[in-house]
Design a protein around this motif. Structure first.
Motif, mmCIF file in Angstrom:
data_model
loop_
_atom_site.group_PDB
_atom_site.id
_atom_site.type_symbol
_atom_site.label_atom_id
_atom_site.label_comp_id
_atom_site.label_asym_id
_atom_site.label_seq_id
_atom_site.Cartn_x
_atom_site.Cartn_y
_atom_site.Cartn_z
ATOM 1 N N ARG A 230 0.810 -1.223 0.000
ATOM 2 C CA ARG A 230 0.000 0.000 0.000
ATOM 3 C C ARG A 230 0.836 1.262 0.000
ATOM 4 O O ARG A 230 0.317 2.355 -0.206
ATOM 5 N N GLU A 231 2.133 1.117 0.232
ATOM 6 C CA GLU A 231 3.046 2.239 0.106
ATOM 7 C C GLU A 231 3.690 2.263 -1.280
ATOM 8 O O GLU A 231 4.659 2.998 -1.507
ATOM 9 N N ASP A 232 3.124 1.458 -2.224
ATOM 10 C CA ASP A 232 3.650 1.369 -3.588
ATOM 11 C C ASP A 232 5.108 0.932 -3.614
ATOM 12 O O ASP A 232 5.929 1.454 -4.362
ATOM 13 N N LEU A 233 5.433 -0.048 -2.767
ATOM 14 C CA LEU A 233 6.820 -0.523 -2.677
ATOM 15 C C LEU A 233 6.953 -1.999 -3.045
ATOM 16 O O LEU A 233 7.911 -2.641 -2.664
ATOM 17 N N ILE A 234 5.996 -2.528 -3.783
ATOM 18 C CA ILE A 234 6.004 -3.967 -4.044
ATOM 19 C C ILE A 234 7.249 -4.391 -4.821
ATOM 20 O O ILE A 234 7.800 -5.470 -4.597
ATOM 21 N N VAL A 235 7.730 -3.545 -5.739
ATOM 22 C CA VAL A 235 8.904 -3.899 -6.553
ATOM 23 C C VAL A 235 10.162 -4.001 -5.696
ATOM 24 O O VAL A 235 11.021 -4.851 -5.938
ATOM 25 N N THR A 236 10.279 -3.145 -4.679
ATOM 26 C CA THR A 236 11.500 -3.127 -3.869
ATOM 27 C C THR A 236 11.418 -4.011 -2.631
ATOM 28 O O THR A 236 12.431 -4.541 -2.188
ATOM 29 N N VAL A 237 10.221 -4.168 -2.076
ATOM 30 C CA VAL A 237 10.093 -4.906 -0.819
ATOM 31 C C VAL A 237 10.105 -6.416 -1.027
ATOM 32 O O VAL A 237 10.765 -7.152 -0.279
ATOM 33 N N THR A 238 9.397 -6.900 -2.033
ATOM 34 C CA THR A 238 9.291 -8.352 -2.196
ATOM 35 C C THR A 238 10.628 -9.038 -2.478
ATOM 36 O O THR A 238 10.854 -10.147 -1.975
ATOM 37 N N PRO A 239 11.553 -8.448 -3.252
ATOM 38 C CA PRO A 239 12.852 -9.103 -3.401
ATOM 39 C C PRO A 239 13.624 -9.164 -2.087
ATOM 40 O O PRO A 239 14.333 -10.133 -1.825
ATOM 41 N N VAL A 240 13.512 -8.106 -1.261
ATOM 42 C CA VAL A 240 14.165 -8.149 0.050
ATOM 43 C C VAL A 240 13.506 -9.212 0.918
ATOM 44 O O VAL A 240 14.177 -9.962 1.640
ATOM 45 N N ALA A 241 12.171 -9.297 0.838
ATOM 46 C CA ALA A 241 11.453 -10.328 1.584
ATOM 47 C C ALA A 241 11.848 -11.724 1.134
ATOM 48 O O ALA A 241 11.762 -12.688 1.903
ATOM 49 N N ALA A 242 12.305 -11.833 -0.126
ATOM 50 C CA ALA A 242 12.734 -13.129 -0.649
ATOM 51 C C ALA A 242 14.010 -13.630 0.010
ATOM 52 O O ALA A 242 14.434 -14.765 -0.242
ATOM 53 N N LEU A 243 14.619 -12.796 0.861
ATOM 54 C CA LEU A 243 15.798 -13.226 1.609
ATOM 55 C C LEU A 243 15.412 -14.071 2.823
ATOM 56 O O LEU A 243 16.279 -14.416 3.640
ATOM 57 N N ALA A 244 14.133 -14.406 2.950
ATOM 58 C CA ALA A 244 13.666 -15.243 4.061
ATOM 59 C C ALA A 244 14.463 -16.536 4.212
ATOM 60 O O ALA A 244 14.718 -16.966 5.347
ATOM 61 N N PRO A 245 14.876 -17.210 3.110
ATOM 62 C CA PRO A 245 15.703 -18.408 3.293
ATOM 63 C C PRO A 245 16.971 -18.145 4.082
ATOM 64 O O PRO A 245 17.490 -19.045 4.751
ATOM 65 N N GLY A 246 17.497 -16.907 3.999
ATOM 66 C CA GLY A 246 18.687 -16.585 4.773
ATOM 67 C C GLY A 246 18.423 -16.665 6.262
ATOM 68 O O GLY A 246 19.260 -17.149 7.029
ATOM 69 N N VAL A 247 17.259 -16.202 6.678
ATOM 70 C CA VAL A 247 16.882 -16.299 8.086
ATOM 71 C C VAL A 247 16.738 -17.759 8.484
ATOM 72 O O VAL A 247 17.183 -18.182 9.558
ATOM 73 N N THR A 248 16.107 -18.549 7.609
ATOM 74 C CA THR A 248 15.935 -19.977 7.880
ATOM 75 C C THR A 248 17.283 -20.672 8.035
ATOM 76 O O THR A 248 17.490 -21.476 8.949
ATOM 77 N N VAL A 249 18.209 -20.348 7.131
ATOM 78 C CA VAL A 249 19.547 -20.952 7.175
ATOM 79 C C VAL A 249 20.281 -20.543 8.450
ATOM 80 O O VAL A 249 20.929 -21.364 9.109
ATOM 81 N N LEU A 250 20.202 -19.266 8.815
ATOM 82 C CA LEU A 250 20.883 -18.792 10.020
ATOM 83 C C LEU A 250 20.316 -19.447 11.280
ATOM 84 O O LEU A 250 21.067 -19.805 12.202
ATOM 85 N N LEU A 251 19.003 -19.615 11.318
ATOM 86 C CA LEU A 251 18.388 -20.284 12.469
ATOM 87 C C LEU A 251 18.809 -21.747 12.539
ATOM 88 O O LEU A 251 19.041 -22.290 13.627
ATOM 89 N N ALA A 252 18.907 -22.397 11.369
ATOM 90 C CA ALA A 252 19.367 -23.784 11.341
ATOM 91 C C ALA A 252 20.812 -23.879 11.817
ATOM 92 O O ALA A 252 21.204 -24.841 12.485
ATOM 93 N N TRP A 253 21.611 -22.861 11.493
ATOM 94 C CA TRP A 253 23.015 -22.825 11.947
ATOM 95 C C TRP A 253 23.089 -22.619 13.461
ATOM 96 O O TRP A 253 23.876 -23.265 14.151
ATOM 97 N N LEU A 254 22.243 -21.739 13.978
ATOM 98 C CA LEU A 254 22.283 -21.416 15.400
ATOM 99 C C LEU A 254 21.747 -22.540 16.279
ATOM 100 O O LEU A 254 22.342 -22.896 17.299
ATOM 101 N N PHE A 255 20.614 -23.116 15.871
ATOM 102 C CA PHE A 255 19.916 -24.060 16.736
ATOM 103 C C PHE A 255 20.131 -25.526 16.355
ATOM 104 O O PHE A 255 20.034 -26.409 17.213
ATOM 105 N N LEU A 256 20.406 -25.795 15.092
ATOM 106 C CA LEU A 256 20.601 -27.179 14.655
ATOM 107 C C LEU A 256 22.054 -27.462 14.313
ATOM 108 O O LEU A 256 22.392 -28.589 13.947
#
Length: 281
Positions: A230-256
């Protein structure tokens, strides 16, 4: 603003994916989805009531379609992660999930600067690199994982597009209608499984709380995505949001204690560069 929202979305979705994927590995995906989506629906009620709104039938229906697509994508993603093919499923899902809404945003007239374009490309690339792990399964299994990832990414990306079709006046009620549709779809799926004689294993008590946490994180990510759109940021925000696997990988490194490969470290470096470019643009 775009970078902050994108990072927050990535943190929410990445953490939720980690919790959901781990729980799915110890029980059935449908059982986990029931708990995740019911929790998300209850959380969405609170979010919707906080924000004043003038919601229409069109807003609710678009939200419902987004929710249905989202739960199908989550089911596919949990299935892929539970099979141990994260190195195939995570990066492909992330890339496809960002390409769909970015294309939609460009068609709708969003025109960021050249620096932002470069940052977007690097963020998408980083999402792919971060999710890369060694895959020792057979080629047949890999082919199946690719199909799962493509379908999951297309559903995730399309859900963002349907959120974008809702009006700002509708507040957060599209998030609530999305969760109602998600719960209904999952319940129907579980009933069909039981009728056909297939068992549905619900998580044990401890894992239920983990799945509930995943549901809260999922609705948080969806809410932030809607705000960004709604802030007209879909082009810039969604690619950054696509970095979610990085969070998953980091959590797997920390806890697993899973090892992070050189390619993944390179992906993190590319991600940081992409974030800097988007912020500068």
């Amino acid at each position: 603003m775009a970078v902050l929202l994108g990072v927050m979305v990535a943190a929410s979705f990445g953490s939720g994916d980690f919790l959901g994927g781990r729980t799915s590995a110890r029980s059935s995906t449908p059982g986990v989805l029931v708990i995740v989506q019911v929790t998300a629906m209850l959380a969405a009620i609170g979010v919707a009531l906080v924000v004043s709104a003038d919601v229409s039938t069109s807003d609710l229906s678009n939200g419902a379609v987004a929710g249905a697509l989202n739960v199908v994508a989550l089911g596919l993603l949990y299935l892929g992660l539970a099979t141990g093919r994260m190195g195939v499923v995570a990066p492909i899902t992330a890339v496809v999930a960002s390409i769909v809404p970015v294309t939609y945003g460009l068609v709708q007239g969003e025109r960021p600067s050249n620096l932002v374009y470069a940052g977007v490309v690097m963020s998408v690339l980083a999402g792919a690199l971060i999710g890369v792990t060694r895959d020792e399964h057979t080629s047949a299994g890999t082919n199946r994982a690719v199909l799962i990832a493509l379908a999951a990414g297309a559903c995730f990306g399309s859900s963002f597009v349907f959120y974008a079709r809702t009006s700002p006046e509708s507040g957060m009620w599209p998030i609530f209608s999305a969760r109602v549709a998600s719960v209904a779809l999952v319940v129907v799926f579980v009933i069909v499984l039981r009728i056909t004689g297939r068992g549905v294993a619900f998580p044990a008590r401890r894992d239920r709380f983990v799945a509930m946490a995943g549901g809260i994180l999922d609705v948080a990510g969806s809410t932030l995505i809607l705000i960004a759109i709604r802030e007209d940021l879909i082009v810039t925000v969604t690619p950054v949001a696509a970095l979610a696997p990085g969070v998953t990988v980091l959590l797997a490194w920390l806890f697993l204690h899973e090892r992070i490969s050189r390619i993944q470290f390179g992906g993190l470096a590319v991600a940081l560069t992409g974030l800097v470019l988007i912020a500068a643009g």
